[in-house]
Scaffold this motif. Structure first.
Motif, PDB file in Angstrom:
ATOM      1  N   TYR A 114     -10.266  -4.800  -1.946  1.00  0.00           N
ATOM      2  CA  TYR A 114     -10.579  -3.383  -1.733  1.00  0.00           C
ATOM      3  C   TYR A 114     -10.247  -2.989  -0.291  1.00  0.00           C
ATOM      4  O   TYR A 114      -9.639  -1.943  -0.043  1.00  0.00           O
ATOM      5  CB  TYR A 114     -12.057  -3.111  -2.025  1.00  0.00           C
ATOM      6  CG  TYR A 114     -12.510  -1.744  -1.567  1.00  0.00           C
ATOM      7  CD1 TYR A 114     -12.072  -0.594  -2.230  1.00  0.00           C
ATOM      8  CD2 TYR A 114     -13.347  -1.592  -0.466  1.00  0.00           C
ATOM      9  CE1 TYR A 114     -12.461   0.669  -1.800  1.00  0.00           C
ATOM     10  CE2 TYR A 114     -13.743  -0.338  -0.032  1.00  0.00           C
ATOM     11  CZ  TYR A 114     -13.296   0.788  -0.701  1.00  0.00           C
ATOM     12  OH  TYR A 114     -13.673   2.038  -0.267  1.00  0.00           O
ATOM     13  N   ASP A 115     -10.606  -3.836   0.655  1.00  0.00           N
ATOM     14  CA  ASP A 115     -10.320  -3.543   2.065  1.00  0.00           C
ATOM     15  C   ASP A 115      -8.815  -3.385   2.303  1.00  0.00           C
ATOM     16  O   ASP A 115      -8.384  -2.548   3.105  1.00  0.00           O
ATOM     17  CB  ASP A 115     -10.843  -4.673   2.969  1.00  0.00           C
ATOM     18  CG  ASP A 115     -12.368  -4.760   2.977  1.00  0.00           C
ATOM     19  OD1 ASP A 115     -13.020  -3.798   2.516  1.00  0.00           O
ATOM     20  OD2 ASP A 115     -12.897  -5.798   3.429  1.00  0.00           O
ATOM     21  N   GLN A 145       0.836  -1.206   0.000  1.00  0.00           N
ATOM     22  CA  GLN A 145       0.000   0.000   0.000  1.00  0.00           C
ATOM     23  C   GLN A 145       0.873   1.259   0.000  1.00  0.00           C
ATOM     24  O   GLN A 145       1.931   1.291   0.620  1.00  0.00           O
ATOM     25  CB  GLN A 145      -0.900   0.036   1.243  1.00  0.00           C
ATOM     26  CG  GLN A 145      -1.834  -1.153   1.374  1.00  0.00           C
ATOM     27  CD  GLN A 145      -1.351  -2.148   2.422  1.00  0.00           C
ATOM     28  OE1 GLN A 145      -0.162  -2.467   2.487  1.00  0.00           O
ATOM     29  NE2 GLN A 145      -2.271  -2.644   3.239  1.00  0.00           N
ATOM     30  N   TYR A 164      -7.387   4.133  -1.380  1.00  0.00           N
ATOM     31  CA  TYR A 164      -8.580   4.634  -2.087  1.00  0.00           C
ATOM     32  C   TYR A 164      -9.054   5.941  -1.463  1.00  0.00           C
ATOM     33  O   TYR A 164      -9.326   6.916  -2.169  1.00  0.00           O
ATOM     34  CB  TYR A 164      -9.720   3.604  -2.031  1.00  0.00           C
ATOM     35  CG  TYR A 164      -9.666   2.575  -3.122  1.00  0.00           C
ATOM     36  CD1 TYR A 164     -10.078   2.874  -4.427  1.00  0.00           C
ATOM     37  CD2 TYR A 164      -9.225   1.274  -2.861  1.00  0.00           C
ATOM     38  CE1 TYR A 164     -10.029   1.920  -5.435  1.00  0.00           C
ATOM     39  CE2 TYR A 164      -9.173   0.314  -3.866  1.00  0.00           C
ATOM     40  CZ  TYR A 164      -9.572   0.642  -5.144  1.00  0.00           C
ATOM     41  OH  TYR A 164      -9.519  -0.300  -6.149  1.00  0.00           O
ATOM     42  N   LEU A 165      -9.147   5.958  -0.133  1.00  0.00           N
ATOM     43  CA  LEU A 165      -9.678   7.142   0.543  1.00  0.00           C
ATOM     44  C   LEU A 165      -8.723   8.336   0.449  1.00  0.00           C
ATOM     45  O   LEU A 165      -9.131   9.439   0.121  1.00  0.00           O
ATOM     46  CB  LEU A 165      -9.917   6.824   2.028  1.00  0.00           C
ATOM     47  CG  LEU A 165     -11.074   5.918   2.406  1.00  0.00           C
ATOM     48  CD1 LEU A 165     -11.210   5.879   3.913  1.00  0.00           C
ATOM     49  CD2 LEU A 165     -12.377   6.390   1.774  1.00  0.00           C
ATOM     50  N   GLN A 213     -13.962  -7.854  -2.430  1.00  0.00           N
ATOM     51  CA  GLN A 213     -14.175  -6.989  -1.267  1.00  0.00           C
ATOM     52  C   GLN A 213     -12.931  -6.936  -0.378  1.00  0.00           C
ATOM     53  O   GLN A 213     -12.506  -5.859   0.070  1.00  0.00           O
ATOM     54  CB  GLN A 213     -15.379  -7.480  -0.447  1.00  0.00           C
ATOM     55  CG  GLN A 213     -15.693  -6.619   0.785  1.00  0.00           C
ATOM     56  CD  GLN A 213     -16.076  -5.196   0.427  1.00  0.00           C
ATOM     57  OE1 GLN A 213     -16.930  -4.975  -0.430  1.00  0.00           O
ATOM     58  NE2 GLN A 213     -15.434  -4.219   1.058  1.00  0.00           N
ATOM     59  N   TYR A 265      -6.624  -2.207   0.292  1.00  0.00           N
ATOM     60  CA  TYR A 265      -6.169  -0.894  -0.207  1.00  0.00           C
ATOM     61  C   TYR A 265      -7.095   0.247   0.216  1.00  0.00           C
ATOM     62  O   TYR A 265      -7.047   1.326  -0.366  1.00  0.00           O
ATOM     63  CB  TYR A 265      -6.068  -0.930  -1.741  1.00  0.00           C
ATOM     64  CG  TYR A 265      -4.938  -1.804  -2.235  1.00  0.00           C
ATOM     65  CD1 TYR A 265      -3.612  -1.423  -2.079  1.00  0.00           C
ATOM     66  CD2 TYR A 265      -5.202  -3.024  -2.852  1.00  0.00           C
ATOM     67  CE1 TYR A 265      -2.570  -2.226  -2.522  1.00  0.00           C
ATOM     68  CE2 TYR A 265      -4.166  -3.840  -3.302  1.00  0.00           C
ATOM     69  CZ  TYR A 265      -2.856  -3.440  -3.136  1.00  0.00           C
ATOM     70  OH  TYR A 265      -1.834  -4.229  -3.568  1.00  0.00           O
ATOM     71  N   TYR A 266      -7.902   0.000   1.226  1.00  0.00           N
ATOM     72  CA  TYR A 266      -8.941   0.947   1.640  1.00  0.00           C
ATOM     73  C   TYR A 266      -8.391   2.354   1.853  1.00  0.00           C
ATOM     74  O   TYR A 266      -8.920   3.339   1.332  1.00  0.00           O
ATOM     75  CB  TYR A 266      -9.573   0.414   2.935  1.00  0.00           C
ATOM     76  CG  TYR A 266     -10.640   1.286   3.546  1.00  0.00           C
ATOM     77  CD1 TYR A 266     -11.835   1.523   2.877  1.00  0.00           C
ATOM     78  CD2 TYR A 266     -10.465   1.860   4.809  1.00  0.00           C
ATOM     79  CE1 TYR A 266     -12.827   2.309   3.443  1.00  0.00           C
ATOM     80  CE2 TYR A 266     -11.448   2.641   5.381  1.00  0.00           C
ATOM     81  CZ  TYR A 266     -12.624   2.873   4.695  1.00  0.00           C
ATOM     82  OH  TYR A 266     -13.593   3.651   5.259  1.00  0.00           O
ATOM     83  N   SER A 275     -14.162   3.721  -5.443  1.00  0.00           N
ATOM     84  CA  SER A 275     -14.099   2.297  -5.130  1.00  0.00           C
ATOM     85  C   SER A 275     -14.616   1.485  -6.312  1.00  0.00           C
ATOM     86  O   SER A 275     -15.563   1.909  -6.982  1.00  0.00           O
ATOM     87  CB  SER A 275     -14.909   1.982  -3.872  1.00  0.00           C
ATOM     88  OG  SER A 275     -16.236   2.377  -4.046  1.00  0.00           O
TER      89      SER A 275
END
Length: 311
Positions: free
Chosen positions: A296-297, A222, A303-304, A293, A299-300, A310
């Protein structure tokens, strides 16, 4: 890497001086920018910086990361001549950025005739963690710090294609063998011996496994753990999606030679289609809803932090 005397004389709190809590957002020095064509890019840049700053204020109030300063800056490259610091995010234009830094440092006359091996294995560029504490602090507080990021799933798929779909004497035996052994049922002897032919689904199973058989790698780590954007106050946030415009605006900002433009060429596997949203969709079809899912979590925060939509 710190001298023994420094290790004992520096208190843990002093490791974070000027870094732990980011200073207020400073205006970019636009002395070198000529012409009005950069207005839109400049406006976008200011929005990105403000967005990240606002995010970090909220994020830092909930969680504080205790990490030694020397580790925080271990991915940052230095170009002393033009007083810039670049935090390397692999698969987001980093090879060409290193070429540009070599030109800025006077190590090459053009970014176009530097080989891939020279860029990554030539040891021409210094990293910030190679300086003493005073040198690190001085540069962090006075140099222009920049970072280039990319949509997390595009970056991930790009890394997978580069490292596992082409012959590779490091990633196949080190990562490939371990991934196939753990996640492929009834793997044949050849696959177990060479580590070649890892499937995207197997790669994702490795990524989201809290007991993964081999460690992480900078190509899919990340950005939050490579560059610590809430602890180091980056002055410029470029995006791979607008790489050329952002890069050439940044070069103007730091007073680079007028003839130095960011290279357009693809560093390796130039015949391959570039990884884009459609390519990512095709690879994502191999995954279950739960795997998508969990990816995505993983790299949460990326993303934010960088305002990516997303998937």
């Amino acid at each position: 890497r710190l001298p023994e005397q420094q290790k004992t004389s520096e208190s843990p709190l002093s490791w974070f001086r000027g870094v732990y809590l980011p200073p207020a957002l400073h205006p970019l020095n636009k002395t070198f920018v000529k012409g009005g064509k950069w207005e839109d890019i400049d406006s976008t840049q200011e929005k990105r910086r403000a967005f990240l700053q606002d995010f970090c204020k909220k994020y830092n109030s909930r969680r504080k990361l205790q990490t030694h300063l020397v580790h925080l800056v271990s991915r940052i490259y230095v170009a002393d001549r033009h007083k810039v610091l670049y935090c390397e995010v692999p698969k987001a234009g980093c090879s060409n950025w290193k070429r540009v830094l070599m030109v800025l440092n006077g190590l090459a006359t053009s970014a176009h005739n530097i080989s891939h091996d020279d860029v990554h294995y030539g040891k021409h560029l210094r990293k910030l963690d190679s300086y003493d504490l005073k040198g690190i602090y001085t540069r962090l507080n006075t140099y222009t710090k920049f970072i280039f990021v990319r949509d997390p799933m595009e970056r991930l798929v790009s890394a997978f294609r580069d490292k596992f779909e082409h012959p590779n004497s490091y990633y196949h035996p080190v990562f490939g063998k371990a991934i196939i052994k753990k996640y492929r049922h009834n793997a044949d002897e050849e696959a177990l011996k060479t580590g070649s032919g890892v499937k995207f689904k197997e790669f994702i199973q490795y990524l989201i496994d809290s007991h993964r058989p081999v460690g992480m790698d900078i190509h899919w780590e990340q950005v939050t753990k490579l560059c610590y954007p809430c602890l180091i106050n980056y002055d410029f946030i470029g995006k791979f999606e607008t790489l050329e415009e952002d890069a050439n605006y940044f070069l103007q900002l730091v007073g680079a030679p007028a003839d130095l433009k960011f290279p357009k060429f693809k560093d390796r596997h130039s015949s391959d289609e570039r990884t884009n949203a459609e390519v990512v969709r095709q690879y994502s079809k191999e995954l279950s809803k739960e795997e998508r899912q969990l990816t995505y979590d993983f790299y949460y925060l990326d993303y934010l932090m960088f305002n990516y939509t997303s998937p």
